[in-house]
Enzyme design. Structure first.
Site, PDB file in Angstrom:
ATOM      1  N   THR A  12      50.967  24.202-110.204  1.00 57.34           N
ATOM      2  CA  THR A  12      50.276  25.487-110.143  1.00 57.34           C
ATOM      3  C   THR A  12      50.588  26.220-108.848  1.00 57.34           C
ATOM      4  O   THR A  12      50.653  27.458-108.825  1.00 57.34           O
ATOM      5  CB  THR A  12      48.753  25.260-110.298  1.00 57.34           C
ATOM      6  OG1 THR A  12      48.530  24.803-111.625  1.00 57.34           O
ATOM      7  CG2 THR A  12      47.953  26.512-110.061  1.00 57.34           C
ATOM      8  N   THR A  86      48.803  19.361-109.734  1.00 61.62           N
ATOM      9  CA  THR A  86      47.670  18.473-109.479  1.00 61.62           C
ATOM     10  C   THR A  86      47.398  17.497-110.634  1.00 61.62           C
ATOM     11  O   THR A  86      46.743  16.479-110.433  1.00 61.62           O
ATOM     12  CB  THR A  86      46.389  19.294-109.218  1.00 61.62           C
ATOM     13  OG1 THR A  86      46.138  20.126-110.352  1.00 61.62           O
ATOM     14  CG2 THR A  86      46.508  20.130-107.964  1.00 61.62           C
TER      15      THR A  86
HETATM   16  N1  ASP Z   1      48.922  21.945-114.767  1.00 59.59           N
HETATM   17  C1  ASP Z   1      49.202  22.066-113.355  1.00 59.59           C
HETATM   18  C2  ASP Z   1      50.196  21.024-112.930  1.00 59.59           C
HETATM   19  O1  ASP Z   1      49.833  19.889-112.785  1.00 59.59           O
HETATM   20  C3  ASP Z   1      47.960  21.959-112.604  1.00 59.59           C
HETATM   21  C4  ASP Z   1      48.106  22.136-111.117  1.00 59.59           C
HETATM   22  O2  ASP Z   1      49.156  22.074-110.526  1.00 59.59           O
HETATM   23  O3  ASP Z   1      47.049  22.327-110.486  1.00 59.59           O
HETATM   24  O4  ASP Z   1      51.327  21.345-112.737  1.00 59.59           O
END
Ligand code: ASP
EC number: 3.5.1.1
Length: 358
Positions: A12, A86
């Protein structure tokens, strides 16, 4: 001047709106431009890949591990920041931590809000991660998020969208970042690193199987039929299942498949308390209890053990493999990983010592 290398992998923190949803697209330099670099820190960016982390494969994680190893071959580098989605950040961070044999840290960070959000958390997290990478020592791989520094081991994503995304359900952070400095708790012992996987190693299949009421062994059998070399049984409660699952574990371990037992409960260790298909029977069947590791990191422990001690096809029945290793070696390595002391700080030890770790 401190030299930090930022390895960009997507997530993200690198995502923008695509018309129907967010996806990772920004290169590392654009991610870096979202915020300020701490004074006295010089940054070089490596663009490794650009994916949202639910799409990561073991191949991606092995590429990251080898890239970190190569970057740290340069003695001028003081630390590494990995920008990462994340969703599976706790898996990649723990994977790297298990093989990490360097005093300089690998600091994982990301964001809950996308790169183009006006109130985003990318800038603050990145700044704190750069500061931690530039100054931390002997902490292995850590996760810096929302002003906290967490040991990779034992840390999980605890909220889907909140800025305080991570936590250590059985402990506390190693330190915190505030007013432009890192404050550390007492130093924790780190287990000996695993031997690096051979470049080009073929990643073994390791599956996670969650138990529930009315659970059977259909997926367990499918997993073994698909060639799994390792399985994590995610039990109910303190690591319990039923007699059918215990029998499936017995058959799997008799064939050299590694089985770890974790729990679907959010906090606390698994424990051999119950028979009748409970953890007592899963252990008697050859399953290894994963302590306080949650399922994603228990799977990484199994994967890392198999990569560090490859089990060849001829070694899968417990006999000596062509490369001199066998399933018993991998199981002993997994036991060592699972039994290593948790690195999360117990509450009484946090923030007693300022400056340790520098
Ligand atoms: N869906 C995203 C990922 O893991 C969530 C994030 O980065 O916060 O790439």
């Amino acid at each position: 001047m401190r030299h930090v290398v930022v390895i960009s992998t997507g997530g993200t923190i690198a995502s923008r709106w695509q018309g129907d949803g967010y996806a990772a697209e920004a290169a590392g330099q654009e991610v870096l431009a979202a915020g300020a670099v701490p004074e006295g820190v010089d940054v070089r960016v490596v663009d490794l890949f650009t994916v949202n982390s639910s799409r990561l494969t073991t191949d991606h994680q092995l590429r990251l591990l080898h890239t970190v190893h190569d970057v740290l071959a340069d003695p001028a580098v003081d630390g590494i920041v990995v920008t990462h989605g994340t969703d599976t950040l706790e898996e990649s961070a723990f994977f790297l931590d298990l093989f990490h044999a360097d005093r300089r840290p690998v600091v994982f960070t990301g964001a809950q809000k996308p790169l183009d959000a006006p109130d985003g958390d990318a800038a603050g997290n990145l700044y704190d991660a750069l500061l931690t990478a530039a100054t931390g020592r002997d902490i292995g791989a850590v996760i810096v998020f929302a002003g906290q520094v967490y040991a990779a081991r034992g840390t999980v994503k605890q909220h889907t969208v909140d800025a305080h995304a991570f936590g250590a359900p059985d402990g506390l952070p190693l330190g915190r970042v505030e007013f432009g400095r890192v404050t550390w708790g007492r130093r924790r012992p780190r287990p000996a690193p695993l031997p690096m996987p051979e470049p080009g190693a073929v990643p073994p299949r390791v599956d996670i199987l969650t138990h529930h009421s009315d659970g059977d062994t259909v997926l367990f059998e499918a997993s073994l039929a698909a060639g799994a070399r390792g399985v994590v049984v995610v039990g109910t409660g303190a690591g319990n299942a039923n007699p059918q699952v215990a029998e499936a574990v017995r058959k799997a371990t008799a064939n050299g498949v590694l089985v770890a037992v974790s729990t679907r409960v959010a906090a606390g260790a698994v424990a051999p308390l119950y028979t009748g298909g409970g953890a007592v029977d899963l252990v008697a069947a050859g399953g290894l209890l994963a302590g306080t590791l949650r399922p994603g990191q228990a799977r990484i422990a199994v994967l890392a053990a198999l990569l560090a001690r490859p089990v060849t096809a001829s070694g899968i029945d417990g006999t000596e493999g062509a490369d001199g290793t066998d399933a018993a070696d991998a199981a002993a390595t997994l036991r060592d990983i699972l039994e290593a002391a948790p690195q999360a700080l117990p509450a009484s030890e946090l923030y007693l010592v300022d400056g340790v770790g520098k």
